[in-house]
Design an enzyme around this catalytic site. Structure first.
Site, short mmCIF file in Angstrom:
data_model
loop_
_atom_site.label_atom_id
_atom_site.label_comp_id
_atom_site.label_asym_id
_atom_site.label_seq_id
_atom_site.Cartn_x
_atom_site.Cartn_y
_atom_site.Cartn_z
N HIS A 142 15.46 39.41 28.86
CA HIS A 142 16.79 38.89 28.70
C HIS A 142 16.82 37.66 27.83
O HIS A 142 15.69 37.08 27.62
CB HIS A 142 17.23 38.46 30.35
CG HIS A 142 16.34 37.45 31.02
ND1 HIS A 142 15.54 37.81 32.08
CD2 HIS A 142 16.60 35.98 30.96
CE1 HIS A 142 14.97 36.79 32.44
NE2 HIS A 142 15.41 35.75 31.73
N ASN B 159 24.85 25.75 36.24
CA ASN B 159 24.62 24.49 37.05
C ASN B 159 25.73 23.85 37.72
O ASN B 159 26.76 23.52 36.64
CB ASN B 159 23.73 23.35 36.14
CG ASN B 159 22.41 23.98 35.57
OD1 ASN B 159 21.65 24.73 36.58
ND2 ASN B 159 22.33 23.94 34.29
N HIS C 211 16.44 30.55 27.07
CA HIS C 211 15.19 31.13 26.58
C HIS C 211 15.05 32.59 26.44
O HIS C 211 16.29 33.11 26.74
CB HIS C 211 13.98 30.71 27.64
CG HIS C 211 14.28 31.24 29.05
ND1 HIS C 211 14.89 30.66 30.13
CD2 HIS C 211 14.12 32.62 29.51
CE1 HIS C 211 14.94 31.44 31.14
NE2 HIS C 211 14.64 32.62 31.03
N GLU D 50 21.25 36.49 30.87
CA GLU D 50 21.14 35.58 32.14
C GLU D 50 22.14 34.34 31.88
O GLU D 50 22.01 33.76 30.91
CB GLU D 50 20.01 35.18 32.13
CG GLU D 50 19.90 34.31 33.80
CD GLU D 50 18.49 33.54 33.89
OE1 GLU D 50 18.60 32.33 34.25
OE2 GLU D 50 17.39 34.22 33.34
N ARG E 156 23.11 28.71 29.26
CA ARG E 156 23.88 27.99 30.22
C ARG E 156 25.19 27.76 29.88
O ARG E 156 25.75 27.77 28.75
CB ARG E 156 23.11 26.45 30.26
CG ARG E 156 21.67 26.26 30.79
CD ARG E 156 21.31 24.79 30.79
NE ARG E 156 19.95 24.91 31.28
CZ ARG E 156 18.81 25.18 30.49
NH1 ARG E 156 18.84 25.45 29.24
NH2 ARG E 156 17.60 25.08 31.00
N GLU F 254 9.77 32.65 28.00
CA GLU F 254 9.52 32.84 29.30
C GLU F 254 8.72 34.09 29.26
O GLU F 254 9.22 35.30 28.94
CB GLU F 254 10.64 33.14 30.18
CG GLU F 254 9.97 33.15 31.85
CD GLU F 254 11.51 33.52 32.73
OE1 GLU F 254 11.25 33.27 34.02
OE2 GLU F 254 12.40 33.77 32.19
#
Length: 146
Positions: free
Chosen positions: A5, A66, A80, A62, A9, A123
């Protein structure tokens, strides 16, 4: 190695879901909220990738929301890339031997973070179950940010 993925944000989850789902036609695959971490993760896939995303957890986007307001600058909203790997320890050893900094070592035998030469965060996730913890990774501190 398998692509999993890309994380971004988002400042307004509902507005972003409208864009990706209602306008682009993507499907929500899963959602997780963390009171302690104060965030919500939403994973999306295209209609053509929906079955594979549900089965293999890839390929997806994804969305990370927040809960506390944050202004994103300098590319901070892009999170990422994520890849599933056959042996996280062997790959991290290979990368480290070739001068790559392991920003977040695979202490848990499951997850590590590295950066590209242009500082794009990657990641790495262990395929299947986490490997048993082993040195030098267990004792290795984080380096920089990811």
């Amino acid at each position: 190695m398998q692509y999993l993925h890309t994380m971004i944000r988002v400042s307004n989850l509902e507005e972003t879901l409208h864009f990706f789902c209602d306008l682009l036609g993507m499907k929500e695959i899963s959602r997780k909220s963390s009171e302690k971490g104060r965030f919500t993760l939403v994973f999306l896939a295209t209609p053509d990738d929906e079955a594979r995303a549900r089965q293999d957890k890839a390929p997806m986007i994804e969305l990370t929301y927040n809960w506390d307001p944050e202004e994103y600058s300098g590319g901070r909203n892009f999170g990422h890339l994520a890849y599933r790997v056959d042996d996280i320890y062997a790959l991290c050893e290979h990368l480290q031997a070739n001068g790559v900094t392991i920003n977040r070592p695979p202490r848990d035998g499951h997850m590590a973070f590295i950066r590209t030469p242009d500082n794009i965060s990657i990641e790495l996730l262990q395929k299947g179950e986490a490997l048993p913890p082993k040195e030098p990774w267990v004792s290795m501190e984080n380096t920089g940010t990811w």
